[in-house]
Design an enzyme around this catalytic site. Structure first.
Site, PDB file in Angstrom:
ATOM      1  N   HIS A 259       0.852  -1.181   0.000  1.00 38.93           N
ATOM      2  CA  HIS A 259       0.000   0.000   0.000  1.00 38.93           C
ATOM      3  C   HIS A 259       0.891   1.235   0.000  1.00 38.93           C
ATOM      4  O   HIS A 259       1.937   1.243   0.631  1.00 38.93           O
ATOM      5  CB  HIS A 259      -0.909  -0.004   1.247  1.00 38.93           C
ATOM      6  CG  HIS A 259      -2.079   0.898   1.103  1.00 38.93           C
ATOM      7  ND1 HIS A 259      -2.002   2.230   1.400  1.00 38.93           N
ATOM      8  CD2 HIS A 259      -3.342   0.662   0.673  1.00 38.93           C
ATOM      9  CE1 HIS A 259      -3.184   2.777   1.160  1.00 38.93           C
ATOM     10  NE2 HIS A 259      -4.014   1.852   0.715  1.00 38.93           N
ATOM     11  N   ASP A 312      -7.799  -5.485  -0.055  1.00 35.30           N
ATOM     12  CA  ASP A 312      -8.290  -6.246  -1.198  1.00 35.30           C
ATOM     13  C   ASP A 312      -7.993  -7.730  -1.117  1.00 35.30           C
ATOM     14  O   ASP A 312      -8.534  -8.515  -1.891  1.00 35.30           O
ATOM     15  CB  ASP A 312      -7.690  -5.674  -2.497  1.00 35.30           C
ATOM     16  CG  ASP A 312      -8.302  -4.328  -2.814  1.00 35.30           C
ATOM     17  OD1 ASP A 312      -9.506  -4.189  -2.611  1.00 35.30           O
ATOM     18  OD2 ASP A 312      -7.562  -3.419  -3.237  1.00 35.30           O
TER      19      ASP A 312
HETATM   20  N1  COA Z   1       4.242  -7.623  -4.236  1.00 35.50           N
HETATM   21  C1  COA Z   1       5.572  -7.693  -4.355  1.00 35.50           C
HETATM   22  N2  COA Z   1       6.389  -6.657  -4.214  1.00 35.50           N
HETATM   23  C2  COA Z   1       5.823  -5.466  -3.929  1.00 35.50           C
HETATM   24  C3  COA Z   1       4.433  -5.323  -3.779  1.00 35.50           C
HETATM   25  C4  COA Z   1       3.640  -6.455  -3.940  1.00 35.50           C
HETATM   26  N3  COA Z   1       2.315  -6.415  -3.823  1.00 35.50           N
HETATM   27  N4  COA Z   1       4.159  -4.031  -3.500  1.00 35.50           N
HETATM   28  C5  COA Z   1       5.329  -3.388  -3.480  1.00 35.50           C
HETATM   29  N5  COA Z   1       6.335  -4.252  -3.752  1.00 35.50           N
HETATM   30  C6  COA Z   1       7.749  -3.945  -3.820  1.00 35.50           C
HETATM   31  C7  COA Z   1       8.128  -3.324  -5.155  1.00 35.50           C
HETATM   32  O1  COA Z   1       8.416  -4.292  -6.128  1.00 35.50           O
HETATM   33  C8  COA Z   1       9.300  -2.486  -4.772  1.00 35.50           C
HETATM   34  O2  COA Z   1      10.412  -3.335  -4.628  1.00 35.50           O
HETATM   35  P1  COA Z   1      11.903  -2.807  -5.012  1.00 35.50           P
HETATM   36  O3  COA Z   1      12.168  -1.683  -4.048  1.00 35.50           O
HETATM   37  O4  COA Z   1      12.762  -4.005  -4.816  1.00 35.50           O
HETATM   38  O5  COA Z   1      11.814  -2.337  -6.435  1.00 35.50           O
HETATM   39  C9  COA Z   1       8.922  -1.964  -3.384  1.00 35.50           C
HETATM   40  O6  COA Z   1       8.042  -2.945  -2.846  1.00 35.50           O
HETATM   41  C10 COA Z   1       8.238  -0.632  -3.415  1.00 35.50           C
HETATM   42  O7  COA Z   1       7.216  -0.696  -4.392  1.00 35.50           O
HETATM   43  P2  COA Z   1       6.396   0.523  -4.948  1.00 35.50           P
HETATM   44  O8  COA Z   1       5.651   0.105  -6.186  1.00 35.50           O
HETATM   45  O9  COA Z   1       7.263   1.740  -5.025  1.00 35.50           O
HETATM   46  O10 COA Z   1       5.397   0.730  -3.771  1.00 35.50           O
HETATM   47  P3  COA Z   1       4.164   1.595  -3.828  1.00 35.50           P
HETATM   48  O11 COA Z   1       3.972   2.132  -2.474  1.00 35.50           O
HETATM   49  O12 COA Z   1       4.161   2.549  -4.948  1.00 35.50           O
HETATM   50  O13 COA Z   1       3.061   0.483  -4.177  1.00 35.50           O
HETATM   51  C11 COA Z   1       1.017  -0.464  -4.629  1.00 35.50           C
HETATM   52  C12 COA Z   1       1.797   0.507  -3.759  1.00 35.50           C
HETATM   53  C13 COA Z   1      -0.359  -0.621  -4.025  1.00 35.50           C
HETATM   54  C14 COA Z   1       0.882   0.127  -6.057  1.00 35.50           C
HETATM   55  C15 COA Z   1       1.755  -1.816  -4.713  1.00 35.50           C
HETATM   56  O14 COA Z   1       2.022  -2.291  -3.415  1.00 35.50           O
HETATM   57  C16 COA Z   1       0.986  -2.845  -5.522  1.00 35.50           C
HETATM   58  O15 COA Z   1       1.030  -2.812  -6.764  1.00 35.50           O
HETATM   59  N6  COA Z   1       0.291  -3.803  -4.843  1.00 35.50           N
HETATM   60  C17 COA Z   1      -0.465  -4.819  -5.517  1.00 35.50           C
HETATM   61  C18 COA Z   1      -1.799  -4.270  -6.001  1.00 35.50           C
HETATM   62  C19 COA Z   1      -2.796  -4.079  -4.895  1.00 35.50           C
HETATM   63  O16 COA Z   1      -3.003  -4.968  -4.062  1.00 35.50           O
HETATM   64  N7  COA Z   1      -3.457  -2.906  -4.905  1.00 35.50           N
HETATM   65  C20 COA Z   1      -4.470  -2.555  -3.929  1.00 35.50           C
HETATM   66  C21 COA Z   1      -4.007  -1.478  -3.006  1.00 35.50           C
HETATM   67  S1  COA Z   1      -5.197  -1.203  -1.734  1.00 35.50           S
END
Ligand code: COA
Length: 376
Positions: A259, A312
């Site tokens: 998140h 979710d």
């Molecule tokens: N699974 C695996 N790795 C994850 C992850 C996940 N669900 N969420 C984040 N990471 C990892 C990224 O790959 C990244 O790793 P790195 O530093 O080695 O490159 C790190 O954590 C940071 O990721 P980032 O995308 O910058 O985090 P964010 O805060 O922007 O991401 C989300 C937030 C929600 C976009 C992301 O966690 C995600 O795509 N989750 C899955 C979709 C989901 O469940 N969405 C509903 C949200 S309520």
């Protein structure tokens, strides 16, 4: 000039609607902890609280509920339009297309007038569940069930959706999950709604745009993805571990985890899991066990990066228990988020400033036009 990618961490508004403390896993609506609201309130009272800033007294709540019910009279118009849409259209696209049509004969939609904000609010709240239920029944080739004004909001929704009245525990549980999803500060869809309202567009336009934003799999679409993922896996710890390891090796995101704000267990996910376990006593489902195994293994890998289970992960499993098909999960999220979107739009236009960010241009200059014919 610095570029703030994704506007991460950049405040764009002062708001008193909700508060999130991502480090400590706290979520409050209008200052009230989410746990208290789920335990004691209901979705309509909560919607009033979000939109109007106070818990309604008995008369205010009754009027709000009756005004919503009054708008159910448009159901036949909705049915005609839903029937005219392509059969295989995703339910989120149907919902996004239908909301602007709710304006029907609404000639004066000026968002600056209080009476228009209210009329649009109760109409959208009334008709969103009708669109979802009708789309589902049509898609399944089943007989349409018309709304029944004698039922409470969520009870009526499940009645239209499933074609029969459901036990209290089901609609009350759904009602509580709607509270969990109703509001969450300035996320992508709420920001979308705010950008649209800042042009002084009406609430139909704002909510429709927000639904489009919610449909993406990094936002509302994640619960559908989680359910598909869990359904495709066998109930086997070894295979689940391999699946997770492969995902991580390929740098794929695991749906239902992570998140932007929560760097701890999402407090809504905790409540969602509790509600699901409670429902499980009524109707056991093997997919819950699988989800728990999946969560345990995923956290072994993700926790050290402060990536935890989000709302979710369990919501899809819970919705499936209520006869809601997976391609309709995000529409339930949308139905829940309507009061949050509207609350932000109403708050924003009170002190309106048209959103107009800027850019850092990194293209060329003085590149001259070439007529395509001269190239032949
Ligand atoms: N699974 C695996 N790795 C994850 C992850 C996940 N669900 N969420 C984040 N990471 C990892 C990224 O790959 C990244 O790793 P790195 O530093 O080695 O490159 C790190 O954590 C940071 O990721 P980032 O995308 O910058 O985090 P964010 O805060 O922007 O991401 C989300 C937030 C929600 C976009 C992301 O966690 C995600 O795509 N989750 C899955 C979709 C989901 O469940 N969405 C509903 C949200 S309520």
């Amino acid at each position: 000039m610095q570029v703030y990618e994704g506007l991460a961490g950049i405040p764009v508004v002062k708001s008193s609607i909700s508060y999130v403390d991502g480090e400590n896993g706290i979520l409050e609506y209008r200052g009230i902890p989410i746990q208290e609201l789920v335990e004691n309130s209901n979705f309509l009272e909560l919607s009033y609280l979000l939109i109007f800033g106070k818990i309604p007294d008995e008369n205010e709540l009754l009027k709000f509920e009756l005004d919503i019910k009054e708008n159910l009279k448009y159901f036949e118009r909705i049915l005609d339009i839903v029937k005219s849409l392509p059969e295989n259209l995703h339910p989120m696209k149907i919902l996004q297309s239908l909301v602007p049509v709710f304006a029907f004969d609404d000639i004066d939609t000026d968002i600056m007038k209080e009476e228009n904000k209210y009329r649009q609010t109760v109409r959208i709240m009334a008709l969103v569940p009708v669109v979802i239920a009708f789309s589902k029944r049509l898609k399944e080739g089943k007989e349409i069930v018309f709304p029944d004004k004698n039922f409470y909001y969520t009870e009526n929704f499940l009645y239209m959706l499933n074609g029969k009245s459901v036990e209290k525990i089901y609609w009350q549980t759904l009602d509580k999950t709607l509270i969990l999803h109703a509001e969450h500060t300035i996320n992508a869809s709420t920001f979308t709604a705010m950008v649209v309202v800042s042009t002084l567009a009406d609430l139909y336009a704002c909510v429709s745009s927000a639904i489009g934003s919610l449909s993406g799999r990094l936002h509302g679409g994640a619960n559908e993805e989680v359910y598909k993922m869990l359904s495709s896996l066998p109930n086997d710890e070894k295979i689940i571990r391999e699946y997770i390891e492969n995902k991580l090796k390929n740098k794929d995101k695991i749906m239902g985890f992570g998140h932007r704000i929560y760097k701890t267990y999402d407090p809504r996910a905790k409540i969602m899991k509790y509600l699901l376990e409670n429902l499980q006593k009524e109707k056991p489902t093997p997919i819950l066990k699988k989800a728990e195994i999946f969560e345990k293994i995923a956290l072994e890998y993700l926790e050290e990066k402060k990536i935890y289970t989000n709302i979710d992960f369990y919501s899809g499993v819970l919705y499936s228990q209520m006869g809601i098909p997976s391609d309709f999960f995000t529409t339930i999220f949308a139905m829940a988020r309507v009061p949050g979107w509207i609350a932000h739009c109403i708050e924003y236009v009170r002190n309106n400033k048209l959103f107009r960010p800027t850019q850092v241009y990194d293209g060329g200059h003085n590149i001259h036009y070439k007529d395509i014919k001269s190239l032949c």
